[in-house]
Design an enzyme around this catalytic site. Structure first.
Site, PDB file in Angstrom:
ATOM      1  N   PRO A 173       0.797  -1.234   0.000  1.00 63.56           N
ATOM      2  CA  PRO A 173       0.000   0.000   0.000  1.00 63.56           C
ATOM      3  C   PRO A 173       0.824   1.276   0.000  1.00 63.56           C
ATOM      4  CG  PRO A 173      -0.058  -1.056   2.157  1.00 63.56           C
ATOM      5  CD  PRO A 173       0.581  -2.030   1.229  1.00 63.56           C
ATOM      6  N   TRP A 187      17.960  -8.419 -15.078  1.00 64.86           N
ATOM      7  CA  TRP A 187      17.933  -7.516 -13.931  1.00 64.86           C
ATOM      8  C   TRP A 187      17.640  -6.061 -14.310  1.00 64.86           C
ATOM      9  CZ3 TRP A 187      17.489  -9.617  -9.293  1.00 64.86           C
ATOM     10  CH2 TRP A 187      17.855 -10.971  -9.156  1.00 64.86           C
ATOM     11  N   ASP A 437       4.606 -20.069  18.803  1.00 68.57           N
ATOM     12  CA  ASP A 437       5.663 -19.471  19.614  1.00 68.57           C
ATOM     13  C   ASP A 437       5.252 -18.093  20.121  1.00 68.57           C
ATOM     14  OD1 ASP A 437       8.555 -19.162  20.482  1.00 68.57           O
ATOM     15  OD2 ASP A 437       8.344 -17.465  19.113  1.00 68.57           O
ATOM     16  N   GLU A 492       2.642 -21.556  23.460  1.00 71.55           N
ATOM     17  CA  GLU A 492       3.726 -21.267  24.393  1.00 71.55           C
ATOM     18  C   GLU A 492       3.323 -20.022  25.179  1.00 71.55           C
ATOM     19  OE1 GLU A 492       8.518 -20.317  24.429  1.00 71.55           O
ATOM     20  OE2 GLU A 492       7.146 -19.204  23.159  1.00 71.55           O
TER      21      GLU A 492
END
Length: 725
Positions: A173, A187, A437, A492
């Site tokens: 955005p 490239w 986690d 956790e």
């Protein structure tokens, strides 16, 4: 949650779950405060001292339900034997806070816990559940269904069409323009511009070559070029990249277009969800004695058979999501849809999971949605040139201790990204669930920093709780368990958030288990601070059983953090340097090794049997791995000497006593598989005795006393059944 309401109208108040009803005012004192007034009256009604409410702890060390009258008034109002507590269904058993009728009469409700939750945790009236249903409804209204929404990985990033054309889609955005560059166009940074769409979306179409081959070949390099409002060109990796690979002699990663002609096809179905989880927590890179980064293939061929032999029915894989810094243990994720290339290819990981399934082993992914690496060149940070995009801007978007970025869980596109990420790992790699986690960091604006949670509900419900994170976790669990009924999710969370492992439909967050993190901390504290004769059996049992009733827990005696450099494993605390000199079975056993091996076995079995509704072991700890874990870094000369697990110590030709610990761990798991563990009780004399599933456990932790003719009360189940009648 905001305004102290938490997940519901009532639980977040200082008054507890139910006010002026049933079990009293419910301050932090807990349901069982009044043993003298409560439990004695309860016994008169047939609850039973040790099987009904559980000795000194009663129900309520963490529940916060009762006050001055404790159990007494609650029992007088109908909590009796036949109405839900009983000898097996009591508040302290796996049934939790009652069945459909369970606590109904005693709590002054008509239907027990379900209606209680409507007034407390918030089934219909609670703020958390209301916000969840609102977010889910908006999602389905805008996207058609959450099934489609969470399959956005099939439309974002790069997608090959049936005619071999390629469609590219990104959300950026803050970008002024977006381009694709790479090997395919030598490239050139501006030759292939994206077209800007609504809501910050960008799209690019590449037709097939004249020979009908895709315009971009498999395993070629790509980059996004983001043009910022200041006119700066930023080279970025797509957030949806499926494979990233490290530069030679560099710390940054390339985006590799992964589109094999013959992708790996899974051959085996997922195993049925285990009755009880026995988890082998593993890191692929250190799963070898060699001083190098081990591979998915090595794990498949050499470690999975050990896990099967040991009797574990689940493997939890760490550090799979791509992370640029190896030493982060996988917790600084840069590329959320890419399996770490340092261990091999995506096809290698798929083969690992499929092989595990062929062995009947469930596979969990250690998923990191709590934060992201602050890397910009190969991570999500400042992807579109702004400080926000996927994250909160300003201080709220930065974790003060981890140095990482924090997601904006209120953002629609962040929701799309993270929920689709869960679907990706479930669908593409066929994982069976997740260990989430850093959940404690997600739940609170303070991230748990400098907090010592005492169990008071004011700690869990108030302005300090991050509502957006709560709703995100509820959505994650709702979607996973709806689409994959056997999916397993583990949190956790060190804080002990109430309702974390209650179903979303009941106002909870929907996890199946939380890690019982207090247990490994307790064992280390005991070994550090106390002599054998000073061990307090009551305190040990309290720690092992002090968990929220009705919410599943995973018990473990030592964590992977304790294996890290600077700390010690249980085996090293017990035997220290003698592990390097006196573990040979060809020499007499020394007192240190003798004590260490026996206590190592007892600690693990006691934790296995009493510490939770599942069990976890970090790789190598099952045989008392002698070295700590230290990833290569400048401070150790980039050495791999300690970034490995020495499974070679188990070679029979070495004649080392590590094999004895390995054999015990295997027998422990196989015995649990046969019986399953169920209930607990304890005695004094440094002896712990409890019964689970018709198996009587007796542990003697006394440093000098042996016991003969030790009388243990055991009641035949037939007699117990007759007593109930």
């Amino acid at each position: 949650m905001g305004q102290g309401q938490g997940l519901g109208q009532g639980l977040g108040q200082d008054q507890g779950l139910w006010q002026d009803q049933g079990l009293g005012q419910g301050q932090e004192q807990g349901l069982g405060q009044g043993l003298e007034q409560g439990l004695e009256q309860g016994l008169e009604q047939g609850l039973g001292l040790e099987q009904g409410l559980g000795l000194e702890q009663g129900l309520g060390q963490e529940q916060g339900l009762g006050q001055e009258q404790g159990l007494g008034q609650g029992l007088e109002q109908g909590l009796g034997l036949e109405q839900g507590l009983g000898l097996e269904q009591g508040l302290g058993q796996e049934q939790g806070l009652g069945q459909e009728q369970g606590l109904g009469q005693g709590l002054g409700q008509d239907q027990g816990l379900e209606q209680g939750l409507e007034q407390g945790l918030g089934l219909e009236q609670g703020l958390g559940y209301q916000l969840f249903t609102e977010r889910l409804s908006k999602l389905e209204e805008a996207e058609g269904s959450f099934d489609d929404f969470t399959r956005s990985y099939m439309s974002y990033g790069v997608q090959r069409q049936a005619n071999n054309s390629l469609m590219f889609k990104e959300w950026a955005p803050g970008a002024q323009a977006l381009f694709l560059t790479g090997d395919f166009n030598d490239w050139n940074s501006t030759s292939h511009p994206y077209t800007k769409k609504e809501y910050g979306k960008w799209e690019l179409y590449l037709p097939p070559k004249r020979n009908k081959a895709p315009a971009i070949e498999h395993e070629t390099k790509l980059k996004l070029v983001v043009l910022t409002s200041e006119g700066e060109e930023l080279f970025r990796i797509s957030p949806w990249a499926k494979y990233c690979h490290k530069h030679v002699d560099s710390n940054t990663y390339d985006w590799i277009h992964w589109d094999p002609i013959r992708p790996f096809l899974h051959q085996h179905t997922r195993p049925k969800r285990p009755r009880s989880l026995r988890i082998y927590e593993a890191h692929v890179g250190i799963a070898s004695p060699a001083e190098e980064i081990a591979t998915y293939t090595n794990f498949t061929l050499n470690v999975l058979p050990k896990i099967k032999d040991l009797g574990y029915n689940c493997v939890q894989l760490m550090a799979i999501m791509e992370h640029a810094y190896y030493g982060s243990f996988g917790y600084q994720v840069t590329n959320f849809f890419a399996a770490s290339s340092r261990f091999g290819t995506p096809e290698d990981l798929k083969r690992l999971v499929d092989t595990a399934h062929s062995l009947g082993i469930t596979v969990l992914l250690d998923v990191v949605h709590s934060h992201a690496s602050s890397n910009t060149a190969d991570g999500l940070n400042k992807f579109d040139g702004t400080d926000s995009c996927f994250f909160h801007s300003g201080p709220r978007g930065h974790h003060p201790q981890w140095g990482s970025r924090l997601f904006n869980y209120q953002s629609w596109e962040v929701l799309r990204f993270l929920l689709s990420n869960l679907r990706w790992w479930m669908e593409e790699y066929r994982f069976d669930g997740f260990r989430f986690d850093g959940v404690s960091s997600m739940l609170y604006h303070h991230h748990g920093i400098a907090m010592s949670f005492s169990g008071g509900y004011s700690e869990y419900f108030g302005m300090q709780v991050d509502e957006d994170s709560i709703i995100h976790l509820m959505l994650s669990n709702h979607i996973l368990h709806t689409l994959y009924p056997d999916c397993i999710t583990i949190a956790e969370d060190v804080s002990g958030m109430p309702g974390l492992c209650k179903p979303v439909k009941n106002g909870g967050l929907g996890f199946d288990y939380r890690l019982n993190m207090a247990v490994p901390d307790k064992w280390i504290q005991i070994l550090k601070e106390l002599k054998d004769e000073e061990w307090d059996m009551g305190n040990i049992v309290y720690t092992l059983t002090n968990r929220r009733k009705g919410e599943g827990s995973i018990g473990y005696s030592e964590s992977h953090d304790q294996a890290l450099v600077g700390d010690k494993s249980l085996a090293f605390w017990l035997m220290d340097k003698e592990m390097y000199t006196n573990m040979s079975s060809l020499i007499p056993m020394t007192p240190v090794i003798d004590r260490g091996i026996q206590l190592h076995k007892m600690i693990r079995l006691l934790t296995h049997a009493l510490g939770g509704e599942g069990y976890l072991n970090f790789m190598g700890n099952e045989f008392g791995h002698p070295d700590w874990l230290d990833f290569p870094r400048k401070g150790n000369g980039e050495s791999y000497q300690y970034a490995r697990r020495q499974y070679n110590l188990l070679d029979p030709d070495n004649n080392l006593r590590y094999t004895q610990l390995y054999a015990f761990d295997r027998d422990m798991n196989l015995t649990e598989d046969k019986y399953g563990w169920a209930a607990s009780r304890h005695s004094k004399d440094k002896v712990i005795v409890f019964e689970r599933a018709n198996v009587m456990f007796v542990f003697n932790f006394h440093p000098s006393n042996s016991y003969s003719d030790y009388r243990i009360a055991a009641v035949d189940k037939l007699i117990t059944s007759l007593l109930r009648k």
